[in-house]
Design a protein around this motif. Structure first.
Motif, short mmCIF file in Angstrom:
data_model
loop_
_atom_site.label_atom_id
_atom_site.label_comp_id
_atom_site.label_asym_id
_atom_site.label_seq_id
_atom_site.Cartn_x
_atom_site.Cartn_y
_atom_site.Cartn_z
N LYS A 163 46.17 -5.19 47.50
CA LYS A 163 46.27 -3.74 47.71
C LYS A 163 47.31 -3.43 48.78
N VAL A 177 38.36 -2.20 39.77
CA VAL A 177 37.19 -2.98 40.20
C VAL A 177 36.06 -2.72 39.21
N PHE A 184 30.72 -5.08 45.41
CA PHE A 184 32.01 -4.49 45.80
C PHE A 184 32.23 -3.17 45.09
N TYR A 185 31.82 -3.09 43.83
CA TYR A 185 31.91 -1.84 43.07
C TYR A 185 31.13 -0.73 43.78
N ILE A 188 32.96 0.35 46.97
CA ILE A 188 34.12 1.19 46.67
C ILE A 188 33.66 2.61 46.35
N GLN A 189 32.62 2.72 45.53
CA GLN A 189 32.09 4.04 45.15
C GLN A 189 31.59 4.81 46.38
N THR A 192 34.47 5.79 48.76
CA THR A 192 35.30 6.85 48.16
C THR A 192 34.59 8.19 48.25
N ILE A 197 37.60 5.95 51.92
CA ILE A 197 38.76 5.47 51.17
C ILE A 197 39.46 6.72 50.65
N ASP A 201 45.30 4.50 49.44
CA ASP A 201 44.29 3.49 49.16
C ASP A 201 43.45 3.88 47.95
N LEU A 205 42.97 1.64 44.52
CA LEU A 205 41.65 1.07 44.22
C LEU A 205 40.86 2.00 43.30
N ASN A 206 40.54 1.49 42.11
CA ASN A 206 39.80 2.28 41.13
C ASN A 206 38.55 1.52 40.70
N SER A 207 37.42 2.19 40.70
CA SER A 207 36.19 1.56 40.21
C SER A 207 35.96 2.00 38.76
#
Length: 216
Positions: A163, A177, A184-185, A188-189, A192, A197, A201, A205-207
């Protein structure tokens, strides 16, 4: 004949010649532009996978990972020129290796010198780098799309390293992701949604709930 007649003839010929020259230039650049557009639209891409070298203990998640990876590669195989990954033949990396063989996509491993004695001779084409920094730098440079599958803390470190390389290079590349990488998913959610996030960034970074939603 009057001089005016010849002047008109020369003028008509000159105008016709200029028109022909401009037409040829326009036609030439139209052909070049069309070819460039065609190549751009039909250019195959390299997909990089992040994944753990250990096996997934939850059998349901392991089977779902196998099914989704195979479906993703099958759906996008005409747009993928090559896959690059960590190079191991164990755990989740084994799933990637077997799925790539099943759909007929070339796969290459990126590893580091200290793992050479473990990685060589396993039937996989592997490029070795001096350290992780160089490996991830080339990983970022050579791949177009990045997909994160179940892994461990070292996998998260790799994802964040790539990243940073993407942002340094100021490219439009993205990391997806998968929800299969459950912890980790979820992180990230959560980050965000709480706007921890954000900015560039968040653009990188996309879930994604399912790999089947990714189209190349």
């Amino acid at each position: 004949m009057p001089i005016v007649f010849w002047e008109n003839q020369i003028k008509r010929y000159w105008q016709k010649s200029i028109f022909t020259i401009y037409f040829d230039i326009i036609r030439k650049y139209f052909i070049i532009f069309s070819y460039f557009l065609f190549c751009t639209m039909n250019q195959k891409q390299i997909v990089a996978f992040f994944a753990g070298s250990q096996d997934i203990q939850d059998e349901a998640v392991r089977e779902k990972t196998k099914t989704e990876v195979e479906a993703f590669l099958e759906a996008n195989k005409d747009q993928i020129s090559k896959i690059i990954y960590g190079g191991w033949v164990y755990g989740v990396m084994w799933i990637i290796l077997e799925a790539s063989k099943k759909v007929g996509i070339t796969i290459e491993g990126y590893s580091i010198e200290r793992y050479r004695k473990y990685d060589e001779g396993k039937g996989v084409d592997i490029t070795f780098f001096a350290d992780d920094y160089e490996r991830l730098k080339e990983f970022t440079k050579n791949a177009d799309v990045f997909v994160a599958l179940p892994g461990w803390l070292g996998t998260i470190k790799e994802i964040l390293g790539v990243k940073d390389h993407i942002l340094e290079g100021n490219t439009q590349k993205q990391i997806f992701v998968s929800s299969l990488f459950q912890a980790f998913y979820a992180m990230i959610q959560e980050l965000t949604q709480s706007q921890m996030i954000y900015g560039k960034d968040a653009e990188v970074l996309n879930s994604v709930w399912s790999l089947e939603t990714i189209r190349i």
